[in-house]
Structures are given as structure tokens and as C-alpha cells.
Design a protein around this motif. Sequence first.
Motif, PDB file in Angstrom:
ATOM      1  N   GLN A 111      41.536  36.446  38.155  1.00  0.00           N
ATOM      2  CA  GLN A 111      41.950  36.819  39.493  1.00  0.00           C
ATOM      3  C   GLN A 111      42.816  38.068  39.513  1.00  0.00           C
ATOM      4  OE1 GLN A 111      40.295  35.498  41.713  1.00  0.00           O
ATOM      5  NE2 GLN A 111      39.470  33.929  40.373  1.00  0.00           N
ATOM      6  N   LEU A 112      43.622  38.259  38.482  1.00  0.00           N
ATOM      7  CA  LEU A 112      44.480  39.438  38.448  1.00  0.00           C
ATOM      8  C   LEU A 112      43.658  40.709  38.253  1.00  0.00           C
ATOM      9  CD1 LEU A 112      47.445  40.058  38.822  1.00  0.00           C
ATOM     10  CD2 LEU A 112      47.743  39.925  36.351  1.00  0.00           C
ATOM     11  N   VAL A 113      42.547  40.600  37.548  1.00  0.00           N
ATOM     12  CA  VAL A 113      41.647  41.752  37.431  1.00  0.00           C
ATOM     13  C   VAL A 113      41.179  42.195  38.816  1.00  0.00           C
ATOM     14  CG1 VAL A 113      39.345  42.465  36.663  1.00  0.00           C
ATOM     15  CG2 VAL A 113      40.899  41.322  35.066  1.00  0.00           C
ATOM     16  N   LEU A 114      40.818  41.239  39.662  1.00  0.00           N
ATOM     17  CA  LEU A 114      40.382  41.598  41.020  1.00  0.00           C
ATOM     18  C   LEU A 114      41.505  42.292  41.786  1.00  0.00           C
ATOM     19  CD1 LEU A 114      38.367  38.452  42.178  1.00  0.00           C
ATOM     20  CD2 LEU A 114      37.484  40.611  41.303  1.00  0.00           C
ATOM     21  N   LEU A 115      42.730  41.797  41.643  1.00  0.00           N
ATOM     22  CA  LEU A 115      43.849  42.409  42.353  1.00  0.00           C
ATOM     23  C   LEU A 115      44.129  43.810  41.840  1.00  0.00           C
ATOM     24  CD1 LEU A 115      46.284  39.372  42.640  1.00  0.00           C
ATOM     25  CD2 LEU A 115      44.756  40.299  44.383  1.00  0.00           C
ATOM     26  N   ALA A 116      43.936  44.029  40.539  1.00  0.00           N
ATOM     27  CA  ALA A 116      44.100  45.378  39.990  1.00  0.00           C
ATOM     28  C   ALA A 116      43.069  46.325  40.588  1.00  0.00           C
ATOM     29  CB  ALA A 116      43.957  45.336  38.467  1.00  0.00           C
TER      30      ALA A 116
ATOM     31  N   ALA B 252      50.202  36.824  44.955  1.00  0.00           N
ATOM     32  CA  ALA B 252      49.693  38.191  44.998  1.00  0.00           C
ATOM     33  C   ALA B 252      48.314  38.247  45.640  1.00  0.00           C
ATOM     34  CB  ALA B 252      49.637  38.771  43.586  1.00  0.00           C
ATOM     35  N   GLN B 253      47.529  37.166  45.495  1.00  0.00           N
ATOM     36  CA  GLN B 253      46.194  37.146  46.094  1.00  0.00           C
ATOM     37  C   GLN B 253      46.240  37.135  47.615  1.00  0.00           C
ATOM     38  OE1 GLN B 253      44.497  33.959  43.330  1.00  0.00           O
ATOM     39  NE2 GLN B 253      42.678  35.093  43.919  1.00  0.00           N
ATOM     40  N   HIS B 254      47.343  36.718  48.175  1.00  0.00           N
ATOM     41  CA  HIS B 254      47.513  36.876  49.616  1.00  0.00           C
ATOM     42  C   HIS B 254      48.079  38.245  49.951  1.00  0.00           C
ATOM     43  CE1 HIS B 254      48.823  36.536  53.719  1.00  0.00           C
ATOM     44  NE2 HIS B 254      50.069  36.757  53.345  1.00  0.00           N
ATOM     45  N   THR B 255      49.133  38.625  49.289  1.00  0.00           N
ATOM     46  CA  THR B 255      49.900  39.799  49.697  1.00  0.00           C
ATOM     47  C   THR B 255      49.145  41.101  49.487  1.00  0.00           C
ATOM     48  OG1 THR B 255      51.885  38.576  49.084  1.00  0.00           O
ATOM     49  CG2 THR B 255      52.126  40.942  49.462  1.00  0.00           C
ATOM     50  N   VAL B 256      48.555  41.274  48.323  1.00  0.00           N
ATOM     51  CA  VAL B 256      47.927  42.563  48.001  1.00  0.00           C
ATOM     52  C   VAL B 256      46.728  42.861  48.910  1.00  0.00           C
ATOM     53  CG1 VAL B 256      46.720  43.871  46.208  1.00  0.00           C
ATOM     54  CG2 VAL B 256      48.810  42.617  45.644  1.00  0.00           C
TER      55      VAL B 256
ATOM     56  N   THR C 132      45.969  41.633  51.809  1.00  0.00           N
ATOM     57  CA  THR C 132      46.399  41.725  53.205  1.00  0.00           C
ATOM     58  C   THR C 132      47.011  43.087  53.501  1.00  0.00           C
ATOM     59  OG1 THR C 132      46.806  39.336  53.300  1.00  0.00           O
ATOM     60  CG2 THR C 132      47.880  40.698  54.971  1.00  0.00           C
ATOM     61  N   LEU C 133      47.887  43.556  52.636  1.00  0.00           N
ATOM     62  CA  LEU C 133      48.492  44.877  52.820  1.00  0.00           C
ATOM     63  C   LEU C 133      47.451  45.980  52.787  1.00  0.00           C
ATOM     64  CD1 LEU C 133      51.702  44.618  50.589  1.00  0.00           C
ATOM     65  CD2 LEU C 133      51.632  44.843  53.084  1.00  0.00           C
ATOM     66  N   VAL C 134      46.579  45.923  51.777  1.00  0.00           N
ATOM     67  CA  VAL C 134      45.621  47.012  51.579  1.00  0.00           C
ATOM     68  C   VAL C 134      44.583  47.040  52.684  1.00  0.00           C
ATOM     69  CG1 VAL C 134      43.857  47.918  50.025  1.00  0.00           C
ATOM     70  CG2 VAL C 134      46.028  47.099  49.088  1.00  0.00           C
ATOM     71  N   LEU C 135      44.049  45.890  53.051  1.00  0.00           N
ATOM     72  CA  LEU C 135      43.041  45.870  54.114  1.00  0.00           C
ATOM     73  C   LEU C 135      43.619  46.395  55.429  1.00  0.00           C
ATOM     74  CD1 LEU C 135      41.174  42.500  53.448  1.00  0.00           C
ATOM     75  CD2 LEU C 135      40.186  44.797  53.395  1.00  0.00           C
ATOM     76  N   GLY C 136      44.860  46.037  55.738  1.00  0.00           N
ATOM     77  CA  GLY C 136      45.477  46.535  56.968  1.00  0.00           C
ATOM     78  C   GLY C 136      45.595  48.046  56.975  1.00  0.00           C
TER      79      GLY C 136
ATOM     80  N   PRO D  42      39.120  33.390  49.436  1.00  0.00           N
ATOM     81  CA  PRO D  42      39.716  33.678  50.738  1.00  0.00           C
ATOM     82  C   PRO D  42      41.213  33.390  50.779  1.00  0.00           C
ATOM     83  CG  PRO D  42      37.617  32.583  51.016  1.00  0.00           C
ATOM     84  CD  PRO D  42      37.921  32.552  49.550  1.00  0.00           C
ATOM     85  N   THR D  43      41.950  34.295  51.403  1.00  0.00           N
ATOM     86  CA  THR D  43      43.403  34.174  51.482  1.00  0.00           C
ATOM     87  C   THR D  43      43.835  32.852  52.090  1.00  0.00           C
ATOM     88  OG1 THR D  43      43.768  36.547  51.583  1.00  0.00           O
ATOM     89  CG2 THR D  43      45.453  35.164  52.569  1.00  0.00           C
TER      90      THR D  43
END
Length: 411
Positions: free
Chosen positions: A224-229, A319-323, A325-329, A364-365
Motif C-alpha cells: 500500500q505504501l508503494v501506491l501512496l509513493a 496515510a491512505q486517507h490523507t494523501v 484526499t489532499l492530492v485529488l483535491g 477506497p478511503t
Amino acid sequence: MLEGLAPGAAARERERRLLHDEVRAVQATGFGAQRLPVELGGADLPFETVIARLVDLAAADSNLAHVQRGHLAFVEGLRLETAIGAGGPGGEPIPARLRIWADRVRAGEFVGNAQSERQTLGELGTRLARRADGSLRLDGRKFYTTGSIYADWIHLAALEGDERVALTVSTRQRGVVSIDDWDGFGQPLTGSGTTTFEDASVEAVEVERGGDATRSPLIGGVFQLVLLAVVAGVAERALADTVAFVRPRERTFGFAGSRPPRLDPLVQAQVGRLSAVAAGARAIVLDAAQTLGGVLERTRRGEAAGHEARDAQLAVFRAQHTVPTLVLGALAELFEVGGASAVGTGPALDRHWRNVRTIASHNPTVQRLAALGQFELDGTLPEWSAPGAPAAGTTAPPGGTSAQRDGGEDV
């Protein structure tokens, strides 16, 4: 090398040119071998360093970074199997299988991932069986097989009788075929489509039976962290592309302007927001990587406390929620910098939103928020399982995160 990858990324997506050459070029730099321990002849780089480099790769080409997901998790598994001190004075000898895999990884061989199937969640139709001569054969069909179209080997889950196993199969045989039928509107070059196995040969040494309750959440966290990166890298590329779009523009939109858009405070505010979000996304990802990396290392040493895997798991969940959400916005608003011209296929600014939206749909968040809320309220941890982990029957527990979601549906 990254400088050469970034300029053609939009065109490769637009023309759907698969990344065979680019994947090989990245592997040739040793990218996939960075985490091999010194006991296996590797560079033994810290986990957070590798994740930081993955953000950089994603900023050059998000598809190219995404396909590394299964490979990096597989190598992390090899690392956990290599106990600190193995092979040294008084230490346990390193199994031959690990030495063979270290040689393969250092040589640039690439591992794809294939867990999910297009059927009821938690069920496996892919089967490992024995031929009349006692050799192993694999038959089945997988989907969301990210990276496998480029791979030398594929790591996957299957059933052997009633037992769930993990195994690694060579793609250098006619019985293994990956096709480019991923039809998502984002990350089109990840090869996240169908892979079939028809009487494919499997070496007995490549079959892993049973599961490890300690490793499962940690390897799930790596996935999952790979996806967030990748999401953090997309934010950085979006910022660079937006700046490149705005700087030369002279024509404003809506009314005749006396100054170019780059001097407009409204445009500056949008670019500033994207700058802050990109920096924040990287910081959050690297903080989670430092937490997870520390637990991975202490687990390998046999020193990790029981609560540490839990804390690392929760850090990734948050982080899977925060990252995303911030980036898509921020990505949804970046089009405000240029009016109608900002939606042109030339700048291709839309690909950044599409790519992050696709990645964020993996888990999904709302599911992550519910899992976090349940933990905060009653201490119940989300359930993780890894390929080959024992399962109750063949169905994932309600509300749990199975291999089909946390190591498998890797779009």
C-alpha cells in the motif's frame, strides 16, 4: 535517467505504448535490488530511501513506478526471510533458494504480482496440482495483474487441494500469458489486466505453504505504501507540468487582461496550493515509510515488540486517507490556472487526476476510515492476509482486507 523518462510520459500514455524498454532500463540501474541485504550481496538501502526514490520515479512516469509494486514487496519478503546474522559465524546458513533469488534480482530480473480473480471476493479458482510424473502444474486466470506483462516471474496465490499457497512462476513458458486488457481510465500502462496460466510448470522450491502472521501486515503495508509513493510522485509531476503550462502564457481568460497569468494572484494561489500539497504528500509518505521501515528491520532482527506492526499498519492506513484526499483535491482545481486551454490533450493535465483517482480506488478511503474508526472505538485491528496465508475456507472475513484487496487488486 529520470530526466529522460519524464518528457515522453504523456505521449506514452496517449499512444498506449507499453513500457517494456523503460522497465528494463530501470531494472538495469539496480532499482529492484536496492533492498537486498548485504548477506545476499545487496546494497541494503533503508526502506524510506527506496520509497523516496520511488516518489522520484513516479514524478517521471507514474505507470513505471506503479509496476514496481509487486517486485518491491517480493524483495522485502526475501529480506524478511534472511535473518540478521544468517550465514555468519554461528548463524543459520542462508537457504539456497534465497541465494538463487538474490542472483536473479541483482541480474535485473523482474517480478510481477497476480493475486485477484474476477469472481467472488476471497475465492480462488487458480489451482496448483501434480502431473502424472509428480511435477507441479498451474492452471487459472488472474486479473489486476499489475506489472506481470513486463515480468520474468509472477508471484501469486493459488489453491493446492484445499490449502491456499503462494508461489512464483516463470513467465518464460508458453503456459503463462499476460494481455493488455486493462480498461481503466487511469494508469493505462501498468499492464493491470489478465494473466492466464495453462499447464504452466512450477518448481517445487517456489511454492510457499502456510502463512506468517507477523509478516502479513508488514508486507501488506509495503504494497500500500508503494501506491501512496506513486500518488506523491504524481503530485510533483502535476506541479511541474502546471508551472510549465502557466509560465509562457500571455493570454488570460474571461476578460482582457493587462498582465500574464503567471502574475495573476488567483493563478499563483492555485499553483501555491499544488506546491504545498505535493510537499505534504511526500512528507507524509516518507514519515510512514520511516515507521514501517523501522518495524521491518526490527522484525528481521527478532526485536520488534508486538504493538509495532500494529502501529506501522495504522500509519499506512491513515496515510491512505490523507494523501489521496489532499492530492485529488488539488488536482481537481489545477485546471483553474488556464481556462479551456488547460483541458487540452497537449498539456494532458487531466492524466494526473485520472491516474491518482485510479490508484485511490484500489482501497477506497471510506473503507480505511471505517477501519480506523473501529480501531479507535474498540481496539479492533483491520485484518490483513498475504498470499499463501491460511484462510477460513476460501472467503474473506466480512469487512476484512484479504489478499484480494491488500496484495492483489493492484490496479
